[in-house]
Design a protein around this motif. Structure first.
Motif, PDB file in Angstrom:
ATOM      1  N   GLN A 109      59.462   7.339  40.540  1.00 57.09           N
ATOM      2  CA  GLN A 109      61.055   8.024  40.858  1.00 57.09           C
ATOM      3  C   GLN A 109      61.986   7.919  39.673  1.00 57.09           C
ATOM      4  O   GLN A 109      62.960   8.338  39.940  1.00 57.09           O
ATOM      5  CB  GLN A 109      61.493   7.192  42.325  1.00 57.09           C
ATOM      6  CG  GLN A 109      60.988   6.836  43.057  1.00 57.09           C
ATOM      7  CD  GLN A 109      60.861   5.722  44.241  1.00 57.09           C
ATOM      8  OE1 GLN A 109      62.433   4.871  43.228  1.00 57.09           O
ATOM      9  NE2 GLN A 109      61.127   5.727  45.232  1.00 57.09           N
ATOM     10  N   ASN A 140      56.318  14.318  44.695  1.00 56.07           N
ATOM     11  CA  ASN A 140      57.411  14.729  45.659  1.00 56.07           C
ATOM     12  C   ASN A 140      58.086  15.627  44.763  1.00 56.07           C
ATOM     13  O   ASN A 140      59.163  16.201  44.968  1.00 56.07           O
ATOM     14  CB  ASN A 140      58.634  13.221  45.909  1.00 56.07           C
ATOM     15  CG  ASN A 140      59.142  12.548  44.515  1.00 56.07           C
ATOM     16  OD1 ASN A 140      58.386  13.412  43.562  1.00 56.07           O
ATOM     17  ND2 ASN A 140      60.066  12.367  44.048  1.00 56.07           N
ATOM     18  N   LYS A 141      57.211  15.574  43.531  1.00 54.43           N
ATOM     19  CA  LYS A 141      57.447  17.216  42.805  1.00 54.43           C
ATOM     20  C   LYS A 141      56.729  18.335  42.808  1.00 54.43           C
ATOM     21  O   LYS A 141      55.027  18.280  42.966  1.00 54.43           O
ATOM     22  CB  LYS A 141      57.520  16.953  41.376  1.00 54.43           C
ATOM     23  CG  LYS A 141      58.400  15.401  41.017  1.00 54.43           C
ATOM     24  CD  LYS A 141      59.079  15.312  39.673  1.00 54.43           C
ATOM     25  CE  LYS A 141      60.024  14.027  39.728  1.00 54.43           C
ATOM     26  NZ  LYS A 141      59.815  13.732  37.517  1.00 54.43           N
ATOM     27  N   ASP A 194      63.574   9.092  35.859  1.00 54.78           N
ATOM     28  CA  ASP A 194      63.203  10.379  34.846  1.00 54.78           C
ATOM     29  C   ASP A 194      62.897  10.055  33.322  1.00 54.78           C
ATOM     30  O   ASP A 194      62.762  10.741  32.902  1.00 54.78           O
ATOM     31  CB  ASP A 194      64.582  10.979  35.220  1.00 54.78           C
ATOM     32  CG  ASP A 194      64.685  12.126  36.347  1.00 54.78           C
ATOM     33  OD1 ASP A 194      64.295  12.779  36.774  1.00 54.78           O
ATOM     34  OD2 ASP A 194      65.810  11.505  36.875  1.00 54.78           O
ATOM     35  N   LYS A 210      67.711  18.510  34.650  1.00 51.01           N
ATOM     36  CA  LYS A 210      68.231  17.752  35.487  1.00 51.01           C
ATOM     37  C   LYS A 210      69.928  18.157  35.538  1.00 51.01           C
ATOM     38  O   LYS A 210      70.498  18.509  36.388  1.00 51.01           O
ATOM     39  CB  LYS A 210      68.343  16.620  36.469  1.00 51.01           C
ATOM     40  CG  LYS A 210      67.453  16.226  36.500  1.00 51.01           C
ATOM     41  CD  LYS A 210      66.895  14.551  37.467  1.00 51.01           C
ATOM     42  CE  LYS A 210      66.149  14.721  38.268  1.00 51.01           C
ATOM     43  NZ  LYS A 210      66.882  12.811  39.065  1.00 51.01           N
ATOM     44  N   LYS A 265      53.446  13.920  34.652  1.00 49.38           N
ATOM     45  CA  LYS A 265      53.986  14.168  35.889  1.00 49.38           C
ATOM     46  C   LYS A 265      55.407  14.338  35.033  1.00 49.38           C
ATOM     47  O   LYS A 265      55.823  15.401  35.671  1.00 49.38           O
ATOM     48  CB  LYS A 265      53.964  13.184  36.737  1.00 49.38           C
ATOM     49  CG  LYS A 265      53.435  13.220  37.620  1.00 49.38           C
ATOM     50  CD  LYS A 265      53.190  12.193  38.740  1.00 49.38           C
ATOM     51  CE  LYS A 265      51.658  12.643  39.594  1.00 49.38           C
ATOM     52  NZ  LYS A 265      51.203  11.007  40.662  1.00 49.38           N
ATOM     53  N   GLN A 309      58.695  18.871  48.996  1.00 52.65           N
ATOM     54  CA  GLN A 309      57.867  18.597  49.432  1.00 52.65           C
ATOM     55  C   GLN A 309      57.293  19.442  49.918  1.00 52.65           C
ATOM     56  O   GLN A 309      57.728  20.023  50.837  1.00 52.65           O
ATOM     57  CB  GLN A 309      58.455  17.060  50.139  1.00 52.65           C
ATOM     58  CG  GLN A 309      58.973  15.626  49.853  1.00 52.65           C
ATOM     59  CD  GLN A 309      58.094  14.379  49.372  1.00 52.65           C
ATOM     60  OE1 GLN A 309      57.087  15.021  49.725  1.00 52.65           O
ATOM     61  NE2 GLN A 309      58.576  13.477  48.783  1.00 52.65           N
ATOM     62  N   GLU A 346      61.697  19.382  42.712  1.00 60.15           N
ATOM     63  CA  GLU A 346      61.504  17.722  43.923  1.00 60.15           C
ATOM     64  C   GLU A 346      61.760  19.321  45.068  1.00 60.15           C
ATOM     65  O   GLU A 346      62.353  19.698  45.517  1.00 60.15           O
ATOM     66  CB  GLU A 346      62.495  17.070  43.716  1.00 60.15           C
ATOM     67  CG  GLU A 346      62.798  16.169  42.347  1.00 60.15           C
ATOM     68  CD  GLU A 346      63.875  15.814  42.134  1.00 60.15           C
ATOM     69  OE1 GLU A 346      64.533  15.287  43.168  1.00 60.15           O
ATOM     70  OE2 GLU A 346      64.437  14.672  41.211  1.00 60.15           O
TER      71      GLU A 346
END
Length: 652
Positions: free
Chosen positions: A353, A557-558, A355, A510, A379, A529, A527
């Motif tokens: 989770q 989740n990415k 960064d 981001k 990732k 799903q 991000e």
């Protein structure tokens, strides 16, 4: 002294056997000249002198008739044998023709008869022979073994290519075509960006012609880039970098649009070749562009960019809490979700989770953590590695070599000053307005000797590495060459500490500007799903024909997006999951074609340069066409016939 020999050839040499027919006029002539014995009577003896004169005249007439008939028959037979002189360049008659046409953006420049590319297309349509088979290679399209009629529509609709003109790559396509014949190559380009290295791919053994159309305009203004200069509580201060080429540059209006709505405008005065101008825009989602009003090239007058609403960056440091206090002061709650954990209480489930993760002076990195961090970096997560003076070198090397070429050696107990700063490294982009000479350089008491295949970011006075990075397409692994705790170093008190760690943790996707270059294969993480059958689609906000589905890979989740050659058109795009909008993203053309400085044509001294396509086609046709002369023999046949008629009537 040189002797020049001109040889005549025949298409049908077997017809020359009919020259034996020349015997017929000889036989007829000999038969007519047979001598008879003559007896003269006494009453006509006075005519003897007159008769002798008449016979002499008749004999001359018969010889003249024989000569003309021999010439008539000879000329007629030779005409049917179709004589010709070989072409000057007869050895290359079977050559295959390849035309390389530069359709990069620099060909938007205007010459005497309009835009260079459009004029080159018109010349090709007007002057290419209809029956000429050739192959056409442009920056973006290829047409093999075609003719001018077959591709007329495609040529008329030929668009400018986002790909710069790279002759070596285009020549590689030509050279890859296997053929038993030699090749003629016509290269039409303004030669902007042409280098001697590219010309090495153009073999001198090939029959190559360069056509260099010249632009009359030399002035051009280009928007190079846009970046966030600083983030305030309610606003972004964005910087627009602009380059000017040429001598006669006038004041230029510049404006910023958000969703096609004008939000800022000013007049740009040029007193230097490169200039940066700042604008304040609201701190909110932005999906727009910067535009200038310039009469040079059109493609670089607009730069699209997107800014998503700032999200907090998740940062985790792993190490002793007392050594990580300085990180909590940098990663403040207003911009970061920062936390610290030791190896003993580390929850592996939270790693995915994050960064950015900081490994802060760990004695050893367990194998389980190494495996997890390798996946984390793959990732798109940034990793910062600060060694401990008690770190096992073998353990560090085993871990770091998974990300690139790096090798830690033994710890050196020697004080060093950090004096070398790579100001143009992306980590310090926008940090320094100019190079700093009077700087309070930090030091370290102990450090590792580090061999690294990547360039340094910070270095010691002896040119050894203090900070470097190992990068993949999505993330970076930053590696220090020494512990930076307060006992070993004063780096925590240095002005460098904040921008260094702030930028190492920041995820530009981001918090920064989202803008990619068309044609550059840079992946993008978003991000989302997705179920097995769901996909993400990029939609253009102006032209739905430019919508496309990128290559995508689900990473928990990415989703990793890869664009390859798409999109083809610069602009603002939205990333959609079915009909649900997820994020804005922008694409721009590469600015490599903006400088219209005339090329150094001395590079082409070893090649043939010619003015236009008409001259090339005329030269090829003239030099490779046989000189047919059978018509001249047909005309001679008629002339000899006329001569025979005159001899029959006028000679007594």
């Amino acid at each position: 002294m040189t002797n020049f020999i001109i040889r005549m050839y025949f298409k049908h040499p077997e017809i020359l056997y009919f020259l034996f027919l020349l015997l017929i006029p000889f036989l007829v002539h000999l038969f007519q000249l047979r001598r008879f014995k003559k007896e003269y009577f006494t009453n006509v003896s006075f005519l003897k002198t007159l008769s002798i004169q008449t016979r002499k005249s008749s004999k001359i007439k018969k010889w003249l008739l024989l000569l003309t008939r021999l010439l008539i028959l000879s000329a007629l037979i030779i005409a049917f044998a179709q004589p010709f002189f070989k072409a000057k360049d007869s050895n290359n008659v079977t050559n295959e023709l390849y035309i390389i046409l530069d359709n990069s953006f620099s060909m938007q420049a205007k010459g005497q008869k309009g835009e260079l590319l459009k004029r080159a297309v018109e010349d090709l349509l007007q002057n290419a022979p209809e029956n000429q088979v050739f192959s056409l290679i442009t920056n973006s399209e290829t047409f093999w073994n075609t003719d001018i009629k077959s591709i007329q529509k495609e040529l008329q609709n030929l668009k400018y290519s986002a790909s710069p003109f790279e002759l070596d790559q285009l020549m590689a396509k030509v050279n890859a075509r296997k053929t038993p014949y030699n090749k003629d190559i016509i290269i039409v380009t303004d030669a902007i960006g042409l280098t001697s290295k590219q010309l090495k791919s153009t073999y001198k053994s090939l029959n190559t012609y360069f056509i260099i159309p010249k632009a009359e305009q030399k002035n051009n203004i280009a928007i190079d880039s846009v970046f966030i200069n600083q983030t305030l509580e309610q606003f972004y201060e964005i910087s627009v970098k602009i380059s000017a080429y040429g001598d006669e540059l006038k004041a230029t209006p510049i404006a910023i649009f958000n969703n096609k709505k004008l939000i800022a405008k000013t007049l740009l005065q040029f007193d230097e070749q490169q200039k940066t101008i700042n604008f304040m825009i609201p701190k909110a989602d932005f999906n727009g562009y910067v535009n200038i009003d310039d009469k040079g090239l059109e493609y670089d007058n607009t730069l699209y960019f997107s800014i998503s609403k700032a999200e907090k960056t998740n940062v985790l440091s792993i190490g002793a809490a007392e050594k990580s206090d300085f990180l909590a002061k940098i990663y403040t709650k207003s911009e970061f979700n920062y936390s610290n954990a030791t190896l003993l209480n580390l929850d592996y489930n939270v790693l995915e989770q994050q960064d950015a993760i900081v490994l802060n002076e760990l004695r050893e990195i367990p194998q389980s953590l190494q495996t997890t961090l390798k996946s984390f970096v793959a990732k798109g997560g940034n990793l910062v590695v600060i060694p401990s003076d008690e770190s096992a070198v073998s353990n560090l090397n085993t871990f770091l070599t998974q990300f690139g070429t790096i090798n830690f050696k033994s710890l050196e107990n020697k004080e060093k000053l950090v004096t070398k700063i790579i100001f143009n490294h992306p980590l310090y982009d926008g940090v320094f307005e100019k190079k700093v000479d009077n700087f309070q350089y930090p030091n370290t008491k102990k450090s590792f000797a580090v061999n690294c295949g990547s360039p340094m970011i910070l270095g010691y006075e002896d040119q050894s590495v203090f900070l470097t990075s190992l990068q993949n397409q999505l993330a970076s692994v930053y590696v220090f060459g020494a512990p930076i705790n307060k006992i070993n170093s004063n780096f925590q008190n240095s002005p460098l500490i904040v921008p260094t760690f702030y930028n190492m943790a920041q995820n530009s996707q981001k918090t920064g500007i989202t803008a990619f270059v068309v044609g550059e294969n840079n992946p993008f993480l978003i991000e989302a799903q997705l179920t097995k059958d769901e996909i993400l689609v990029l939609k253009n906000d102006v032209n739905s024909k430019q919508n496309f589905i990128p290559i995508q890979q689900i990473l928990n989740n990415k989703v990793k997006l890869t664009f390859n050659a798409y999109p083809e058109i610069a602009g603002n795009y939205g990333i959609f999951k079915e009909e649900s909008w997820l994020k804005n993203i922008s694409f721009n053309y590469n600015r490599t074609e903006s400088d219209l400085t005339p090329p150094d044509l001395s590079l082409l001294s070893d090649f043939k340069t010619i003015d236009n396509l008409e001259n090339v086609f005329d030269t090829l046709q003239t030099d490779r066409t046989n000189n047919e002369i059978w018509k001249w023999f047909a005309i001679l046949t008629l002339l000899f016939l006329v001569m025979e008629l005159f001899i029959q009537k006028l000679v007594k």
